[in-house]
Design a protein around this motif. Structure first.
Motif, short mmCIF file in Angstrom:
data_model
loop_
_atom_site.label_atom_id
_atom_site.label_comp_id
_atom_site.label_asym_id
_atom_site.label_seq_id
_atom_site.Cartn_x
_atom_site.Cartn_y
_atom_site.Cartn_z
N SER A 1 -3.53 12.59 1.74
CA SER A 1 -4.15 11.77 2.75
C SER A 1 -3.03 11.20 3.56
O SER A 1 -1.91 11.60 3.60
CB SER A 1 -4.49 10.35 1.99
N GLY B 1 0.70 -1.37 0.16
CA GLY B 1 0.07 0.11 -0.07
C GLY B 1 0.80 1.36 -0.15
O GLY B 1 1.96 1.28 0.67
N THR C 1 -2.88 4.83 4.08
CA THR C 1 -2.49 3.90 2.82
C THR C 1 -3.78 3.29 2.24
O THR C 1 -4.62 3.16 2.55
CB THR C 1 -1.37 2.95 3.15
N THR C 2 -3.45 3.25 0.72
CA THR C 2 -4.39 2.41 -0.01
C THR C 2 -3.79 1.23 -0.70
O THR C 2 -2.56 1.32 -0.89
CB THR C 2 -5.02 3.50 -1.01
N GLU C 3 -4.40 0.11 -0.53
CA GLU C 3 -3.83 -0.88 -1.18
C GLU C 3 -3.68 -0.83 -2.76
O GLU C 3 -4.65 -0.60 -3.28
CB GLU C 3 -4.81 -2.37 -0.82
N ARG C 4 -2.33 -1.14 -3.13
CA ARG C 4 -2.10 -0.92 -4.72
C ARG C 4 -1.70 -2.20 -5.29
O ARG C 4 -2.13 -2.32 -6.32
CB ARG C 4 -0.59 -0.12 -4.72
N THR D 1 0.32 5.75 0.26
CA THR D 1 -0.42 6.84 0.62
C THR D 1 -0.59 7.88 -0.45
O THR D 1 0.57 8.50 -0.66
CB THR D 1 0.05 7.38 1.97
#
Length: 199
Positions: A93, A87, A96-99, A89
């Motif tokens: 923001s 993840g 984190t966002t899963e990538r 960020t």
């Protein structure tokens, strides 16, 4: 916790000296037990370990990226199905966002989705979603290509440089090509009765 202002806190080393192929092993372990030495089985969706990369925002340490190991399935004796997620960020923001996810099956997904194929790329966007294979070289052998192969059948897509001379007439072109073992030829097929193949 180790915190400091010099090199002793900046660099962590694990050095193993031996005349063999063995190595250091860093273990991040998890059990559902409530006492030291417990091996109570973990559950589906439990986190086995996390590497968190953080930076100071002026007030606190904020996570910029992370790698998680997450149980995916029902663990059992000598059975630990686990996904590895990555993840980052985004700007504006603090989380984190899963990538990307390497699934326990070995499949890989980009975009925080499940993967039913070896590679699954997905992003919902009201616009152009692209996969780019780019070769900026301008030489006489420069080209970009995507190859698909099953048994002896091969399909290749090429984009060549203006100076490309590997095959006569292929310079500055986009080429759809079959391999020498593709005895059935190149077939264009529309599955739906109401659809058509257009050029």
């Amino acid at each position: 916790q180790v915190e400091g202002t010099g090199n002793l806190s900046r660099l962590t080393q694990f050095i193993h000296n031996t005349n063999a192929s063995s190595q250091h092993i860093l273990v991040l372990g998890k059990s559902r037990g409530t006492s030291v030495g417990s091996y109570t089985v973990v559950q589906d969706s439990d986190y086995l370990g996390t590497l968190s990369f953080q930076g100071a925002d002026g007030d606190a340490m904020i996570e910029g990226a992370r790698i998680d190991a997450v149980v995916n399935g029902a663990p059992g004796n000598n059975d630990m199905p686990t996904d590895l997620t990555f993840g980052t960020t985004p700007d504006g923001s603090s989380s984190t966002t899963e990538r990307m996810r390497i699934h326990s099956t070995g499949n890989v997904s980009l975009g925080g989705v499940s993967a039913t194929q070896h590679l699954h790329i997905e992003k919902s966007v009201n616009g152009d979603e692209k996969i780019l294979v780019y070769n900026p070289n301008t030489g006489s052998s420069a080209r970009s290509s995507v190859t698909m192969q099953s048994d002896s059948s091969t399909l290749q897509l090429y984009a060549t440089s203006a100076a490309y001379s590997g095959v006569s007439g292929w310079g500055d072109s986009a080429i759809l090509s079959t391999g020498s073992g593709t005895s059935g030829g190149l077939i264009f097929n529309a599955q739906a009765s109401s659809s058509a193949i257009k050029f």
